[in-house]
Design a protein around this motif. Structure first.
Motif, PDB file in Angstrom:
ATOM      1  N   LEU A 259      72.464  24.500  63.453  1.00 30.91           N
ATOM      2  CA  LEU A 259      71.291  24.190  62.339  1.00 30.91           C
ATOM      3  C   LEU A 259      70.105  24.687  63.214  1.00 30.91           C
ATOM      4  CD1 LEU A 259      71.258  20.426  60.872  1.00 30.91           C
ATOM      5  CD2 LEU A 259      71.284  22.662  59.468  1.00 30.91           C
ATOM      6  N   ILE A 260      69.672  25.984  62.749  1.00 33.72           N
ATOM      7  CA  ILE A 260      68.358  26.543  63.218  1.00 33.72           C
ATOM      8  C   ILE A 260      67.167  26.614  62.273  1.00 33.72           C
ATOM      9  CG2 ILE A 260      67.718  28.644  64.431  1.00 33.72           C
ATOM     10  CD1 ILE A 260      70.646  29.276  65.303  1.00 33.72           C
ATOM     11  N   SER A 261      66.121  26.176  62.564  1.00 35.20           N
ATOM     12  CA  SER A 261      64.810  25.974  61.838  1.00 35.20           C
ATOM     13  C   SER A 261      63.699  26.237  62.778  1.00 35.20           C
ATOM     14  CB  SER A 261      65.020  24.635  61.099  1.00 35.20           C
ATOM     15  OG  SER A 261      63.995  24.749  60.285  1.00 35.20           O
ATOM     16  N   MET A 262      62.556  26.586  62.049  1.00 38.18           N
ATOM     17  CA  MET A 262      61.174  26.575  62.770  1.00 38.18           C
ATOM     18  C   MET A 262      60.760  25.524  63.053  1.00 38.18           C
ATOM     19  SD  MET A 262      57.832  28.870  61.751  1.00 38.18           S
ATOM     20  CE  MET A 262      58.649  30.416  61.935  1.00 38.18           C
ATOM     21  N   ILE A 263      60.210  24.860  63.926  1.00 40.06           N
ATOM     22  CA  ILE A 263      59.190  23.707  64.240  1.00 40.06           C
ATOM     23  C   ILE A 263      58.218  23.681  63.223  1.00 40.06           C
ATOM     24  CG2 ILE A 263      58.062  22.253  65.646  1.00 40.06           C
ATOM     25  CD1 ILE A 263      59.659  23.691  68.152  1.00 40.06           C
ATOM     26  N   GLY A 264      58.068  22.656  62.498  1.00 37.95           N
ATOM     27  CA  GLY A 264      57.173  22.372  61.308  1.00 37.95           C
ATOM     28  C   GLY A 264      55.707  22.150  61.940  1.00 37.95           C
ATOM     29  N   SER A 265      54.794  22.062  61.160  1.00 43.28           N
ATOM     30  CA  SER A 265      53.408  22.008  61.374  1.00 43.28           C
ATOM     31  C   SER A 265      53.011  20.719  62.214  1.00 43.28           C
ATOM     32  CB  SER A 265      52.335  21.882  60.379  1.00 43.28           C
ATOM     33  OG  SER A 265      52.735  23.220  59.350  1.00 43.28           O
ATOM     34  N   ALA A 266      53.711  19.456  61.759  1.00 45.52           N
ATOM     35  CA  ALA A 266      53.547  18.265  62.280  1.00 45.52           C
ATOM     36  C   ALA A 266      53.874  18.295  63.773  1.00 45.52           C
ATOM     37  CB  ALA A 266      54.040  17.135  61.524  1.00 45.52           C
ATOM     38  N   VAL A 267      54.911  18.781  64.236  1.00 47.16           N
ATOM     39  CA  VAL A 267      55.136  18.762  65.443  1.00 47.16           C
ATOM     40  C   VAL A 267      54.969  19.969  66.263  1.00 47.16           C
ATOM     41  CG1 VAL A 267      57.208  18.841  67.054  1.00 47.16           C
ATOM     42  CG2 VAL A 267      57.447  17.600  65.024  1.00 47.16           C
ATOM     43  N   GLY A 268      54.871  21.121  65.635  1.00 49.85           N
ATOM     44  CA  GLY A 268      54.258  22.322  66.244  1.00 49.85           C
ATOM     45  C   GLY A 268      52.730  22.428  66.502  1.00 49.85           C
ATOM     46  N   SER A 269      51.838  21.674  65.933  1.00 45.79           N
ATOM     47  CA  SER A 269      50.639  21.684  66.418  1.00 45.79           C
ATOM     48  C   SER A 269      50.436  20.971  67.661  1.00 45.79           C
ATOM     49  CB  SER A 269      49.677  20.781  65.198  1.00 45.79           C
ATOM     50  OG  SER A 269      49.709  21.052  63.921  1.00 45.79           O
ATOM     51  N   HIS A 270      51.368  20.232  68.125  1.00 44.14           N
ATOM     52  CA  HIS A 270      51.184  19.697  69.311  1.00 44.14           C
ATOM     53  C   HIS A 270      52.077  20.446  70.525  1.00 44.14           C
ATOM     54  CE1 HIS A 270      48.990  16.478  67.527  1.00 44.14           C
ATOM     55  NE2 HIS A 270      50.096  16.304  66.767  1.00 44.14           N
ATOM     56  N   SER A 271      53.229  21.066  70.026  1.00 47.72           N
ATOM     57  CA  SER A 271      54.119  21.768  70.947  1.00 47.72           C
ATOM     58  C   SER A 271      53.650  23.057  71.252  1.00 47.72           C
ATOM     59  CB  SER A 271      55.712  21.458  70.626  1.00 47.72           C
ATOM     60  OG  SER A 271      55.839  22.195  69.150  1.00 47.72           O
ATOM     61  N   GLY A 272      53.223  23.892  70.261  1.00 47.86           N
ATOM     62  CA  GLY A 272      52.404  25.367  70.237  1.00 47.86           C
ATOM     63  C   GLY A 272      53.778  26.381  70.022  1.00 47.86           C
ATOM     64  N   PRO A 273      53.189  27.543  70.014  1.00 49.33           N
ATOM     65  CA  PRO A 273      53.954  28.589  69.812  1.00 49.33           C
ATOM     66  C   PRO A 273      54.927  28.657  71.054  1.00 49.33           C
ATOM     67  CG  PRO A 273      51.806  29.335  69.112  1.00 49.33           C
ATOM     68  CD  PRO A 273      51.759  27.943  69.912  1.00 49.33           C
ATOM     69  N   GLY A 274      56.288  29.455  70.659  1.00 44.09           N
ATOM     70  CA  GLY A 274      56.986  29.568  71.935  1.00 44.09           C
ATOM     71  C   GLY A 274      57.965  28.250  72.300  1.00 44.09           C
ATOM     72  N   THR A 275      57.807  27.297  71.621  1.00 45.22           N
ATOM     73  CA  THR A 275      58.654  26.092  72.089  1.00 45.22           C
ATOM     74  C   THR A 275      60.171  26.415  71.626  1.00 45.22           C
ATOM     75  OG1 THR A 275      56.922  24.614  71.710  1.00 45.22           O
ATOM     76  CG2 THR A 275      59.151  23.456  71.709  1.00 45.22           C
ATOM     77  N   ILE A 276      61.139  25.948  72.461  1.00 43.11           N
ATOM     78  CA  ILE A 276      62.258  25.945  72.082  1.00 43.11           C
ATOM     79  C   ILE A 276      63.167  24.761  72.382  1.00 43.11           C
ATOM     80  CG2 ILE A 276      64.640  27.029  72.703  1.00 43.11           C
ATOM     81  CD1 ILE A 276      63.011  28.984  71.293  1.00 43.11           C
ATOM     82  N   ALA A 277      63.578  24.089  71.388  1.00 44.54           N
ATOM     83  CA  ALA A 277      64.173  22.718  71.463  1.00 44.54           C
ATOM     84  C   ALA A 277      65.821  22.721  70.998  1.00 44.54           C
ATOM     85  CB  ALA A 277      63.533  21.767  70.596  1.00 44.54           C
ATOM     86  N   LEU A 278      66.501  21.872  72.013  1.00 45.03           N
ATOM     87  CA  LEU A 278      67.999  21.610  71.522  1.00 45.03           C
ATOM     88  C   LEU A 278      68.454  20.195  71.401  1.00 45.03           C
ATOM     89  CD1 LEU A 278      70.875  22.845  71.808  1.00 45.03           C
ATOM     90  CD2 LEU A 278      70.657  22.471  74.528  1.00 45.03           C
ATOM     91  N   PHE A 279      69.219  20.159  70.441  1.00 45.50           N
ATOM     92  CA  PHE A 279      69.639  18.794  70.205  1.00 45.50           C
ATOM     93  C   PHE A 279      71.374  18.459  69.906  1.00 45.50           C
ATOM     94  CE2 PHE A 279      65.717  20.335  68.209  1.00 45.50           C
ATOM     95  CZ  PHE A 279      64.765  19.262  68.607  1.00 45.50           C
ATOM     96  N   PHE A 280      71.729  17.630  70.328  1.00 47.80           N
ATOM     97  CA  PHE A 280      73.283  17.340  70.038  1.00 47.80           C
ATOM     98  C   PHE A 280      73.465  15.911  70.460  1.00 47.80           C
ATOM     99  CE2 PHE A 280      72.041  18.565  74.320  1.00 47.80           C
ATOM    100  CZ  PHE A 280      72.808  17.974  75.191  1.00 47.80           C
ATOM    101  N   LEU A 281      74.676  15.479  70.083  1.00 42.72           N
ATOM    102  CA  LEU A 281      74.948  14.021  70.432  1.00 42.72           C
ATOM    103  C   LEU A 281      75.602  13.858  71.771  1.00 42.72           C
ATOM    104  CD1 LEU A 281      76.622  13.208  67.132  1.00 42.72           C
ATOM    105  CD2 LEU A 281      74.512  12.093  67.892  1.00 42.72           C
ATOM    106  N   ASN A 282      75.234  12.861  72.593  1.00 44.09           N
ATOM    107  CA  ASN A 282      75.756  12.748  73.838  1.00 44.09           C
ATOM    108  C   ASN A 282      76.958  11.809  73.964  1.00 44.09           C
ATOM    109  OD1 ASN A 282      74.937  10.071  73.790  1.00 44.09           O
ATOM    110  ND2 ASN A 282      73.014  10.360  74.766  1.00 44.09           N
ATOM    111  N   LYS A 283      77.495  11.411  72.840  1.00 40.32           N
ATOM    112  CA  LYS A 283      78.714  10.711  72.644  1.00 40.32           C
ATOM    113  C   LYS A 283      79.431  11.104  71.301  1.00 40.32           C
ATOM    114  CE  LYS A 283      80.466   5.982  72.452  1.00 40.32           C
ATOM    115  NZ  LYS A 283      80.070   4.595  72.489  1.00 40.32           N
ATOM    116  N   LYS A 284      80.812  10.999  71.240  1.00 43.08           N
ATOM    117  CA  LYS A 284      81.609  11.430  70.282  1.00 43.08           C
ATOM    118  C   LYS A 284      81.550  10.008  69.374  1.00 43.08           C
ATOM    119  CE  LYS A 284      86.162  12.967  68.614  1.00 43.08           C
ATOM    120  NZ  LYS A 284      87.468  13.075  69.174  1.00 43.08           N
ATOM    121  N   LEU A 285      81.109  10.403  68.122  1.00 41.73           N
ATOM    122  CA  LEU A 285      80.902   9.444  67.025  1.00 41.73           C
ATOM    123  C   LEU A 285      81.999   9.326  66.251  1.00 41.73           C
ATOM    124  CD1 LEU A 285      76.916   9.062  66.909  1.00 41.73           C
ATOM    125  CD2 LEU A 285      78.488   7.750  68.448  1.00 41.73           C
TER     126      LEU A 285
END
Length: 285
Positions: A259-285
């Motif tokens: 899933l790849i998407s642009m950071i929205g206004s609510a979060v992006g207003s605080h993190s700024g342009p150029g932010t790169i964020a990675l997400f995954f689960l640390n345990k098999k569920l």
């Protein structure tokens, strides 16, 4: 059984995702150039980043109690169970306000099965929890099992991200001003993660390539069964770097679902342009 899923716009999923998967979206508010907008509804992330690059400093606020009341009452009148997967309470007051409104709703509709989860997630960490919830709902779980499973997704959600300038996070109070002292002239890039819903600086590295490599290394240290997971990457108007990180992860772990998407206004207003964020689960569920 039919269960209504609500999430707020801090979840940063693609705009069409919500409609296509019957997820009800609660927009947070963005204040920009003396005007108020609804994130994902009356302002786009692209517009916000364009204004930031011109020097604007947008601010954000939670959904109003009135907006929450209106939304929750609409769902209560449908007479089906509902789960709201909310933005981390450590980064927004939305969860606390929603819980207060929920109490009022349940007084009026005492038979309404309605739960709110403090996801302690942000951006596509929250969005990936929503995605897992959508997929799990297809197995027709009981409402109790559904809520328990989504809580588990949130508990095991890893957030690893880098920003171009920590000053954005410091100005919004998301990290301390001391943590924001980064050697910009030396091309030092911060690496952060989320711990119990809070943003925590991890390391500082020189150069974007080293940061991306370190993100993949941390993924290897923390992840489990990564090849069979859906991996999420969000970006602050820097799709090329998001795709580069995706390709590194594909090569390293053999992952196929992203899933790849642009950071929205609510979060992006605080993190700024150029932010790169990675997400995954640390345990098999």
């Amino acid at each position: 059984m039919s269960i209504t899923i609500i999430t707020d716009s801090a979840s940063d999923l693609p705009v069409n995702y919500y409609k296509e998967n019957n997820v009800t979206l609660l927009p947070l508010r963005v204040h920009l150039n003396d005007k108020e907008y609804l994130d994902q509804e009356t302002i786009s992330s692209k517009d916000v980043y364009a204004e930031i690059r011109k020097g604007a400093m947008p601010k954000t606020s939670q959904a109003s109690p009135a907006a929450l009341m209106e939304l929750f009452e609409q769902v209560a009148q449908k007479n089906e169970p509902c789960l709201y997967i909310a933005f981390s309470s450590q980064l927004s007051g939305t969860y606390q306000t929603a819980m207060m409104v929920r109490e009022e709703i349940l007084e009026k509709y005492p038979d309404f099965e309605f739960e709110i989860i403090d996801s302690k997630c942000a951006s596509l960490g929250q969005g990936l929890a929503v995605h897992h919830a959508v997929e799990f709902l297809k197995t027709n779980p009981s409402f109790t099992d559904f809520v328990a499973k989504v809580k588990e997704y949130c508990i095991h959600m890893e957030h690893i991200f880098t920003v171009d300038d920590l000053d954005f996070l410091a100005q919004g109070g998301r990290v301390s001003k001391a943590s924001a002292f980064v050697g910009g002239l030396l091309n030092i890039k911060p690496l952060l993660h989320v711990e119990d819903g809070k943003l925590i600086p991890l390391e500082k590295l020189r150069g974007r390539k080293k940061v991306l490599r370190r993100m993949v290394d941390l993924m290897k240290e923390r992840g489990e069964d990564l090849a069979h997971q859906t991996i999420a990457i969000s970006h602050g108007d820097d799709e090329a770097t998001a795709f580069a990180l995706r390709d590194m992860i594909k090569e390293e772990f053999g992952c196929k679902s992203f899933l790849i998407s642009m950071i929205g206004s609510a979060v992006g207003s605080h993190s700024g342009p150029g932010t790169i964020a990675l997400f995954f689960l640390n345990k098999k569920l």
